[in-house]
Design a protein around this motif. Structure first.
Motif, PDB file in Angstrom:
ATOM      1  N   THR A   8       0.844  -1.192   0.000  1.00 12.94           N
ATOM      2  CA  THR A   8       0.000   0.000   0.000  1.00 12.94           C
ATOM      3  C   THR A   8       0.880   1.242   0.000  1.00 12.94           C
ATOM      4  N   PRO A   9       0.357   2.376  -0.510  1.00  8.20           N
ATOM      5  CA  PRO A   9       1.122   3.623  -0.484  1.00  8.20           C
ATOM      6  C   PRO A   9       1.516   3.985   0.953  1.00  8.20           C
ATOM      7  N   GLU A  10       2.640   4.662   1.084  1.00  8.67           N
ATOM      8  CA  GLU A  10       3.176   4.975   2.408  1.00  8.67           C
ATOM      9  C   GLU A  10       2.195   5.774   3.252  1.00  8.67           C
ATOM     10  N   ILE A  11       1.476   6.740   2.647  1.00  6.75           N
ATOM     11  CA  ILE A  11       0.563   7.572   3.422  1.00  6.75           C
ATOM     12  C   ILE A  11      -0.568   6.733   4.012  1.00  6.75           C
ATOM     13  N   ILE A  12      -1.017   5.705   3.290  1.00  9.89           N
ATOM     14  CA  ILE A  12      -2.090   4.848   3.813  1.00  9.89           C
ATOM     15  C   ILE A  12      -1.566   4.006   4.972  1.00  9.89           C
ATOM     16  N   GLN A  13      -0.301   3.593   4.900  1.00 11.71           N
ATOM     17  CA  GLN A  13       0.297   2.890   6.034  1.00 11.71           C
ATOM     18  C   GLN A  13       0.305   3.776   7.279  1.00 11.71           C
ATOM     19  N   HIS A  14       0.624   5.068   7.083  1.00 13.54           N
ATOM     20  CA  HIS A  14       0.606   6.004   8.212  1.00 13.54           C
ATOM     21  C   HIS A  14      -0.817   6.199   8.743  1.00 13.54           C
TER      22      HIS A  14
END
Length: 214
Positions: A8-14
């Protein structure tokens, strides 16, 4: 989520990992429309990790009539599309889609509700949460009325903070975020309409009193 966290994109991980969201909106009267484009970024200044959501474009700029809200990552990647399905005196429904066009859920504003409540549904129209707003607190509750998140606001700085109390998925956090964005803008529009009505009544009353002077 159907894909692994590593892909998943990094921002969604955050978004999945963090429980503190800060929303910065433009609530100036000339731009207080429900439409808006928002940028979501990860911030770790002062050793405090949080998700910062900033209104980058207001009103209906760069949006078609059915595209009500868009959430984008800092690199411009589209994360969420929100389309207004209906708007009347009784309800206002915003359907939430993924960039690929899959329906993730929807948010419904109840008309004529004393506390401006909102209902949050998943993609199968199953009710997940609802927003309760009264003079003492603003909270997101689940179907058991347990507090999922609390919302605090600073009207002077036009900032709103979401603090999650229960574990929620990234998709659920996005749906709650859309709900809070709708609530803040609706509250601003409601206050503006009240101010306008008060000014109109005062003006008419003044004209009436002047006409009564011999």
């Amino acid at each position: 989520m159907s894909i692994s966290l590593q892909k998943t994109p990094e921002i969604i991980q955050h978004v999945q990992r963090l429980n503190q969201f800060s929303i910065k909106q433009n609530l100036a009267s000339e731009h207080s429309q429900i439409q808006g484009i928002y940028t979501i970024k990860y911030d770790s200044t002062n050793e405090k990790e949080e998700i910062v959501v900033t209104e980058t474009e207001h009103s209906n700029y760069s949006l078609t009539t059915d595209k009500c809200m868009c959430l984008k990552a800092g690199n411009g990647m589209l994360l969420i599309d929100g389309e207004r399905e209906s708007q009347n005196c009784f309800s206002d429904i915003l359907t939430v889609f993924s960039p690929a066009g899959f329906q993730l859920g929807s948010v419904r504003r109840r008309g004529f509700d004393l506390y401006s409540q909102y209902d949050i549904f998943d993609g199968n129209m199953k009710e997940l949460f609802h927003l309760k707003s009264d003079p003492s607190e603003i909270v997101i509750l689940n179907h058991s009325n347990a507090i999922v998140a609390t919302i605090s606001h600073n009207t002077t700085n036009a900032t709103f903070d979401i603090s999650y109390q229960l574990e929620t998925s990234a998709i659920e956090k996005f749906l709650i975020l859309i709900c809070v964005l709708m609530w803040t803008k609706h509250e601003q529009l409601y206050n503006e309409s009240q101010d306008y009505c008060c000014r109109l009544i005062l003006r008419q009353l003044t004209l009436f009193l002047i006409s009564c002077i011999p």
